[in-house]
Write a protein that holds these residues in place. Structure first.
Motif, mmCIF file in Angstrom:
data_model
loop_
_atom_site.group_PDB
_atom_site.id
_atom_site.type_symbol
_atom_site.label_atom_id
_atom_site.label_comp_id
_atom_site.label_asym_id
_atom_site.label_seq_id
_atom_site.Cartn_x
_atom_site.Cartn_y
_atom_site.Cartn_z
ATOM 1 N N GLU A 1 7.563 15.906 1.175
ATOM 2 C CA GLU A 1 6.533 14.942 1.540
ATOM 3 C C GLU A 1 7.073 13.506 1.487
ATOM 4 O O GLU A 1 7.781 13.130 0.556
ATOM 5 C CB GLU A 1 5.352 15.095 0.574
ATOM 6 C CG GLU A 1 4.105 14.339 0.985
ATOM 7 C CD GLU A 1 2.941 14.699 0.080
ATOM 8 O OE1 GLU A 1 2.285 13.770 -0.414
ATOM 9 O OE2 GLU A 1 2.729 15.900 -0.137
ATOM 10 N N ASP A 2 6.760 12.736 2.520
ATOM 11 C CA ASP A 2 7.276 11.374 2.618
ATOM 12 C C ASP A 2 6.638 10.443 1.603
ATOM 13 O O ASP A 2 5.487 10.629 1.184
ATOM 14 C CB ASP A 2 6.997 10.799 4.008
ATOM 15 C CG ASP A 2 7.868 11.415 5.081
ATOM 16 O OD1 ASP A 2 7.487 11.336 6.254
ATOM 17 O OD2 ASP A 2 8.930 11.983 4.746
ATOM 18 N N LEU A 3 7.390 9.439 1.223
ATOM 19 C CA LEU A 3 6.882 8.316 0.443
ATOM 20 C C LEU A 3 6.930 7.095 1.347
ATOM 21 O O LEU A 3 7.982 6.777 1.907
ATOM 22 C CB LEU A 3 7.742 8.097 -0.793
ATOM 23 C CG LEU A 3 7.609 6.727 -1.478
ATOM 24 C CD1 LEU A 3 6.208 6.545 -2.025
ATOM 25 C CD2 LEU A 3 8.645 6.591 -2.580
ATOM 26 N N VAL A 4 5.796 6.408 1.497
ATOM 27 C CA VAL A 4 5.729 5.232 2.362
ATOM 28 C C VAL A 4 5.099 4.083 1.596
ATOM 29 O O VAL A 4 4.039 4.236 0.988
ATOM 30 C CB VAL A 4 4.896 5.520 3.638
ATOM 31 C CG1 VAL A 4 4.785 4.262 4.487
ATOM 32 C CG2 VAL A 4 5.532 6.639 4.434
ATOM 33 N N ILE A 5 5.758 2.931 1.600
ATOM 34 C CA ILE A 5 5.188 1.713 1.021
ATOM 35 C C ILE A 5 5.149 0.660 2.115
ATOM 36 O O ILE A 5 6.179 0.345 2.720
ATOM 37 C CB ILE A 5 6.010 1.226 -0.179
ATOM 38 C CG1 ILE A 5 6.064 2.323 -1.253
ATOM 39 C CG2 ILE A 5 5.408 -0.045 -0.763
ATOM 40 C CD1 ILE A 5 6.826 1.936 -2.488
ATOM 41 N N PHE B 1 0.848 -1.185 0.000
ATOM 42 C CA PHE B 1 0.000 0.000 0.000
ATOM 43 C C PHE B 1 0.892 1.246 0.000
ATOM 44 O O PHE B 1 1.884 1.312 0.735
ATOM 45 C CB PHE B 1 -0.896 0.017 1.242
ATOM 46 C CG PHE B 1 -1.910 -1.089 1.244
ATOM 47 C CD1 PHE B 1 -3.186 -0.881 0.750
ATOM 48 C CD2 PHE B 1 -1.580 -2.347 1.723
ATOM 49 C CE1 PHE B 1 -4.122 -1.902 0.739
ATOM 50 C CE2 PHE B 1 -2.507 -3.373 1.719
ATOM 51 C CZ PHE B 1 -3.783 -3.155 1.224
ATOM 52 N N LEU B 2 0.518 2.226 -0.824
ATOM 53 C CA LEU B 2 1.300 3.453 -0.993
ATOM 54 C C LEU B 2 0.613 4.597 -0.274
ATOM 55 O O LEU B 2 -0.572 4.854 -0.507
ATOM 56 C CB LEU B 2 1.414 3.793 -2.485
ATOM 57 C CG LEU B 2 2.072 5.121 -2.838
ATOM 58 C CD1 LEU B 2 3.528 5.082 -2.444
ATOM 59 C CD2 LEU B 2 1.928 5.391 -4.316
ATOM 60 N N ALA B 3 1.338 5.320 0.609
ATOM 61 C CA ALA B 3 0.741 6.432 1.346
ATOM 62 C C ALA B 3 1.836 7.273 1.967
ATOM 63 O O ALA B 3 2.902 6.776 2.283
ATOM 64 C CB ALA B 3 -0.193 5.922 2.446
ATOM 65 N N PRO B 4 1.594 8.609 2.160
ATOM 66 C CA PRO B 4 2.573 9.451 2.850
ATOM 67 C C PRO B 4 2.255 9.555 4.330
ATOM 68 O O PRO B 4 1.105 9.440 4.737
ATOM 69 C CB PRO B 4 2.381 10.809 2.176
ATOM 70 C CG PRO B 4 0.927 10.827 1.866
ATOM 71 C CD PRO B 4 0.525 9.392 1.574
#
Length: 552
Positions: free
Chosen positions: A140-144, A68-71
């Motif tokens: 802005e962060d990139l979170v996977i 799942f991709l979210a900041p």
């Protein structure tokens, strides 16, 4: 009670799973020694990557492994952090020269992560950092997040919502319950960049708009990263290499030549000063202790001293004019004005000295009707303003005129008598000066246009709106640069058509046409700019807008 038992059972089960997966995650990561890297693409590689782009997605699934991709803004409080080198993360910039639009640029690059790094029970957080001369700004962060990590989030939220539904706590209780049950909150927003799955990698196309300032000629970006496991342990990636972006802006075309304006210097200069001296009713004596007379008299003598003693001008004459208000007989008011003017002259001669006696001329006005009409015309408190003005214009006898106003418009007259008449009892000074050593009546000279220089300074500092506010009246090349910097491309083309043709104006026309999609016209202007100045070809090779223009 069943719900509470269920929550407790799930909590114990998740703790056991966290311990099981957390330990295996930690041991597996500790065996890795690769360092996170950062690299630029060549133009051919960049074009090849762009051709392989996929539709935008925010979730992908393969072999029961879901990411799942979210900041997010921050990681959970209380985490255990330890430095560790992990599987390589490749970051590739899509472009090294970036165009500026309306005071902003878009930073974009590609992040490629091996699937082995993601796993199913951990989350990878990538933070781009923009380095400025005086500060570093986290973007802005990139979170996977792995599939089990996301399931853990879903379970935590289910526990929280079940608790709230069962016990219905107040606002404070809801916040405490949320902190108790939800270890990893959902982010509020989701990035909508492209996420592409390969056989062994996950590729993310990152982009973010950044506001430019006067230090933004060159931008440096590095990456920081962390891996967060379900057991609360966190592993920090070493800092990456540096991506370097050159900002292609219009301010390189700013014309810094100073602008001058014509200044007319007159041989003869007039200075006027209006003052209000109070007198006793029907009296002509100057009493400096009456009302505000002391301050007014000091003001008169101070200005007179400065003008008489300055070295730039000769004082030809000083004219003193005293006036009265219209109440009473006109003949009496004329004698009163004359007496007060002469009394004030005697006072000034005594106070300043005999040197002004010969240059000071006395005049008087019995009743200052022109000034009265001007004040009535602009005073919104007078109800019958137009009718009173018409009466003054028609009645030629001043005594009958004043009496008619008092009889026909008593309320307006009372207001005029109280508020405007005192302003008519004034003493005006007119100083007629002659510039020393000047033969001609006027001389034309040039002086630096400081207002225009301020506009150019604001333009160079990328404060485009403020710069355009000043430069808009000049309609020159700098005005065009301000319009282009704010993406006013149609207006820029209109102004460019009125300017002399040279390499710079042709290049700017090419830029405006490129933005408006008029490629054929833009190519002609760019080629003409290169013909007029060969250096424009080199500049165009570094400009992504020209590169786009020349694509077949």
């Amino acid at each position: 009670m069943k719900i509470c038992n269920k929550i407790l059972q799930i909590g114990l089960l998740s703790a056991a799973l966290g311990s099981l997966f957390g330990c295996s995650v930690a041991r597996r990561l500790q065996r890795q020694q690769a360092t996170a890297g950062l690299a630029q693409l060549t133009r051919a590689e960049r074009q090849e990557r762009q051709q392989d782009s996929r539709p935008q997605v925010v979730k992908l699934q393969r072999d029961s492994n879901t990411f799942f991709l979210a900041p997010v803004d921050t990681l959970a409080d209380g985490e255990r952090v330890m430095a560790l080198q992990i599987e390589q993360v490749t970051v590739v910039a899509k472009a090294r020269t970036i165009p500026e639009r309306n005071g902003r640029v878009t930073l974009d690059f590609i992040v490629t992560l091996p699937k082995a790094l993601l796993g199913r029970s951990r989350s990878v957080v990538i933070t781009p950092v923009l380095h400025k001369p005086d500060e570093s700004v986290a973007l802005e962060d990139l979170v996977i997040r792995g599939g089990r990590f996301s399931l853990l989030q879903e379970r935590d939220y289910w526990q929280y919502e079940t608790y709230v539904e069962r016990f219905r706590p107040d606002t404070v209780g809801r916040e405490a319950a949320f902190n108790r049950f939800v270890k990893f909150p959902y982010p509020e927003d989701v990035r909508l960049d492209s996420l592409v799955e390969g056989r062994s990698t996950v590729t993310y196309y990152y982009s973010q708009a950044i506001k430019t300032d006067e230090t933004s000629k060159k931008m440096l970006v590095t990456l920081q990263g962390q891996v967060l496991a379900v057991d609360d342990s966190a592993y920090s990636l070493p800092p990456s290499d540096t991506l370097s972006y050159v900002v292609s802006s219009m301010i390189s075309f700013v014309d810094t030549m100073p602008r001058y304006r014509i200044k007319v210097i007159d041989k003869f200069v007039t200075v006027e000063d209006r003052n209000y001296i109070q007198f006793f009713v029907g009296d002509t004596r100057v009493v400096d202790t009456l009302g505000d007379n002391r301050r007014q008299l000091d003001k008169i003598t101070s200005l007179m001293r400065r003008i008489v003693e300055q070295q730039e001008f000769y004082v030809d004459t000083i004219t003193l004019t005293a006036a009265s208000s219209p109440e009473g007989a006109y003949a009496f008011n004329e004698r009163l004005s004359q007496g007060r003017a002469e009394a004030l002259k005697r006072y000034l001669v005594r106070r300043y000295g005999r040197s002004i006696d010969t240059m000071l001329t006395v005049q008087w006005v019995a009743e200052d009707w022109p000034e009265l009409m001007t004040r009535i015309r602009t005073d919104r408190e007078i109800v019958n303003r137009d009718a009173i003005l018409e009466l003054i214009a028609e009645e030629k006898n001043p005594d009958r005129r004043e009496q008619a106003i008092r009889q026909r418009f008593p309320k307006d007259y009372d207001y005029i008598h109280a508020m405007i008449y005192p302003q008519l009892r004034a003493v005006n000074f007119r100083y007629n000066l002659r510039r020393k050593g000047m033969v001609k009546d006027t001389i034309h000279t040039t002086e630096l246009n400081t207002v225009y220089a301020r506009g150019v300074e604001l333009l160079q500092k990328r404060k485009y709106a403020k710069a355009l506010y000043i430069l808009n009246d000049y309609n020159d090349r700098n005005t065009v640069v301000a319009h282009l910097s704010m993406d006013h491309n149609e207006r820029a083309l209109e102004l460019l058509a009125t300017l002399p043709k040279d390499a710079v104006t042709e290049y700017l026309r090419a830029i405006a046409c490129s933005r408006l999609g008029r490629k054929e016209e833009g190519r002609r202007h760019f080629l003409e700019a290169c013909r007029l100045d060969g250096r424009m070809e080199y500049r165009g090779n570094l400009d992504p807008e020209i590169t786009e223009l020349l694509k077949q």
